[in-house]
Structure formats: structure tokens, C-alpha cells
Design a protein around this motif. Sequence first.
Motif, short mmCIF file in Angstrom:
data_model
loop_
_atom_site.label_atom_id
_atom_site.label_comp_id
_atom_site.label_asym_id
_atom_site.label_seq_id
_atom_site.Cartn_x
_atom_site.Cartn_y
_atom_site.Cartn_z
N ILE A 22 -0.72 8.03 -0.12
CA ILE A 22 0.01 6.77 -0.29
C ILE A 22 1.35 6.82 0.43
CG2 ILE A 22 1.20 5.32 -1.99
CD1 ILE A 22 -1.14 6.09 -3.94
N GLU A 23 2.09 7.91 0.24
CA GLU A 23 3.40 8.02 0.89
C GLU A 23 3.28 8.03 2.41
OE1 GLU A 23 5.27 11.49 -0.83
OE2 GLU A 23 5.02 10.68 -2.85
N THR A 24 2.33 8.79 2.93
CA THR A 24 2.16 8.88 4.38
C THR A 24 1.67 7.56 4.96
OG1 THR A 24 1.71 11.24 4.21
CG2 THR A 24 1.03 10.15 6.25
N SER A 25 0.69 6.96 4.32
CA SER A 25 0.16 5.71 4.86
C SER A 25 1.17 4.58 4.76
CB SER A 25 -1.16 5.33 4.17
OG SER A 25 -0.98 5.17 2.79
N THR A 26 2.01 4.58 3.74
CA THR A 26 3.07 3.58 3.64
C THR A 26 4.06 3.75 4.78
OG1 THR A 26 2.83 3.47 1.23
CG2 THR A 26 4.92 2.68 2.15
N LYS A 27 4.44 5.00 5.04
CA LYS A 27 5.37 5.25 6.15
C LYS A 27 4.74 4.84 7.47
CE LYS A 27 8.06 8.88 8.44
NZ LYS A 27 8.30 7.98 9.52
N ILE A 28 3.47 5.16 7.66
CA ILE A 28 2.78 4.77 8.89
C ILE A 28 2.78 3.25 9.04
CG2 ILE A 28 0.50 4.66 10.01
CD1 ILE A 28 0.00 7.50 8.83
N ALA A 29 2.44 2.55 7.97
CA ALA A 29 2.39 1.08 8.03
C ALA A 29 3.76 0.49 8.34
CB ALA A 29 1.85 0.52 6.71
N ILE A 30 4.79 0.99 7.69
CA ILE A 30 6.15 0.48 7.94
C ILE A 30 6.54 0.72 9.39
CG2 ILE A 30 8.60 0.87 7.41
CD1 ILE A 30 7.67 1.32 4.46
N ASP A 31 6.29 1.93 9.87
CA ASP A 31 6.63 2.25 11.27
C ASP A 31 5.81 1.42 12.25
OD1 ASP A 31 8.52 4.06 10.43
OD2 ASP A 31 7.30 5.84 10.84
N ALA A 32 4.53 1.17 11.93
CA ALA A 32 3.67 0.41 12.83
C ALA A 32 4.12 -1.04 12.96
CB ALA A 32 2.23 0.48 12.34
N TYR A 33 4.80 -1.56 11.96
CA TYR A 33 5.29 -2.95 12.02
C TYR A 33 6.59 -3.08 12.83
CZ TYR A 33 1.95 -5.03 8.81
OH TYR A 33 0.81 -5.52 8.24
N ARG A 34 7.21 -1.97 13.15
CA ARG A 34 8.47 -2.04 13.90
C ARG A 34 8.21 -2.56 15.31
NH1 ARG A 34 10.15 3.63 13.96
NH2 ARG A 34 11.26 2.95 15.81
N GLU A 35 8.96 -3.55 15.70
CA GLU A 35 8.79 -4.12 17.04
C GLU A 35 9.31 -3.19 18.13
OE1 GLU A 35 10.17 -8.14 17.40
OE2 GLU A 35 9.24 -8.70 15.50
N ASP A 36 10.27 -2.35 17.79
CA ASP A 36 10.89 -1.48 18.79
C ASP A 36 10.19 -0.13 18.91
OD1 ASP A 36 11.67 -0.53 16.29
OD2 ASP A 36 13.69 0.00 16.94
N ILE A 37 8.99 -0.02 18.36
CA ILE A 37 8.28 1.26 18.41
C ILE A 37 7.89 1.59 19.85
CG2 ILE A 37 5.97 0.31 17.99
CD1 ILE A 37 5.61 2.81 16.09
N ARG B 128 -4.10 18.47 -8.64
CA ARG B 128 -4.14 18.50 -7.18
C ARG B 128 -4.65 17.19 -6.59
NH1 ARG B 128 -8.08 22.33 -5.28
NH2 ARG B 128 -9.36 20.55 -4.84
N LYS B 129 -5.69 16.62 -7.19
CA LYS B 129 -6.24 15.35 -6.71
C LYS B 129 -5.17 14.26 -6.73
CE LYS B 129 -8.26 12.37 -9.26
NZ LYS B 129 -9.05 11.55 -10.14
N ASN B 130 -4.44 14.16 -7.84
CA ASN B 130 -3.40 13.13 -7.93
C ASN B 130 -2.28 13.38 -6.94
OD1 ASN B 130 -4.23 11.17 -10.00
ND2 ASN B 130 -4.30 12.97 -11.31
N SER B 131 -1.95 14.64 -6.72
CA SER B 131 -0.93 14.99 -5.72
C SER B 131 -1.38 14.56 -4.33
CB SER B 131 -0.66 16.49 -5.76
OG SER B 131 0.22 16.87 -4.73
N GLN B 132 -2.63 14.83 -4.00
CA GLN B 132 -3.16 14.44 -2.69
C GLN B 132 -3.15 12.92 -2.53
OE1 GLN B 132 -6.92 16.54 -3.03
NE2 GLN B 132 -6.25 18.07 -1.53
N LEU B 133 -3.50 12.21 -3.58
CA LEU B 133 -3.48 10.75 -3.51
C LEU B 133 -2.06 10.22 -3.31
CD1 LEU B 133 -6.10 9.87 -6.27
CD2 LEU B 133 -6.35 9.62 -3.79
N ARG B 134 -1.09 10.82 -4.00
CA ARG B 134 0.31 10.41 -3.81
C ARG B 134 0.75 10.67 -2.38
NH1 ARG B 134 0.81 12.94 -8.86
NH2 ARG B 134 1.81 14.77 -7.93
N SER B 135 0.32 11.80 -1.84
CA SER B 135 0.67 12.14 -0.46
C SER B 135 0.07 11.13 0.52
CB SER B 135 0.19 13.55 -0.15
OG SER B 135 0.49 13.89 1.17
#
Length: 161
Positions: free
Chosen positions: A115-130, A106-113
Amino acid sequence: MYEDLEKPQNLEAEQAVLGVLVGNPDSAIEIMEEVKSSDFLDNRHRILFEVIYSMFDVGKKIDMVTITEEIKEFGMEDSIPLAYIAQITTSTPSLSSGKQYAQIVRKNSQLRSIIETSTKIAIDAYREDIKLDQISVLETHMNGFSDLGRSKRVSVKEVMK
């Protein structure tokens, strides 16, 4: 930069959880309260957990023979070779440590989650058209991390400084 990093995982713990479920079915409730099938990284483990869970849910006996029959009945021998199930059951370090193995999974699953969510947030936050409403959605996702002990709300603007 982070592409070379390996996702948090412990395949031995995943195997051990399954081995405990087969070797000590009395621990099923305790384990199933800790993990769900989506917590397993290895697809074979995810499928096998689902099979065991569904058997437990309808009151079927859980052991090597019944699991093997269930897998054959659903035509899943290609997804989970029967020899692999035998390997998992014989290589489980301790039948009494199921809850601890499940917590590792469960701990590793939560960490993967995270990572996936924060990566998506970071990618979206860099979008100029946000747009402003999309920033609110990103902040909502960020607030989802508060379960990890963070008591203070952190805005995307603060994180991106």
C-alpha cells in the motif's frame, strides 16, 4: 478516497507472537525466520520483539523475569509497561501456533508495504514534471511486486491506462 481505510493489521496476532516467544522460547527460531521487528505495527511490539531477539541472539534465557530485567536495564519501562508484558503472556491463545501467528503478522506487514509503495508510485506518476529516468525508477518499484506471483512485467504506462 482511501484515507478512511484502516491499514492491514492484526494486533492480536502481534501479541500472540510475543506471548509465544515468552511462553515457549523453543519456538524462537521458527518465529524469527518468519518475522522481523519492522513487521510489527505497534511500536511496543516492535521494541519487545527486538529485546527478545537480542536476548536470544546472545543466548540469554527468555522468560517473563529476564525480559522484564532487560527492559529495566535499558530504561524502556515507559515504552513497554511491565504490566503489558504480563498481559501479553497470559492472553496468548496457543503456545503451539507461533509460526501461524508470525505468518499473519508478516502478511499484514507485506500488505502495508504494498500500500505504501503503490501510493507513492501513484502520487509520483501523477506529477506533471516527472522525468523519463524517474519513470524508470517507478517501474522498478512496480517490478518489486512480482514476488507476489505476478509473472508478467507491467509498465507504469499500462497501469495508468
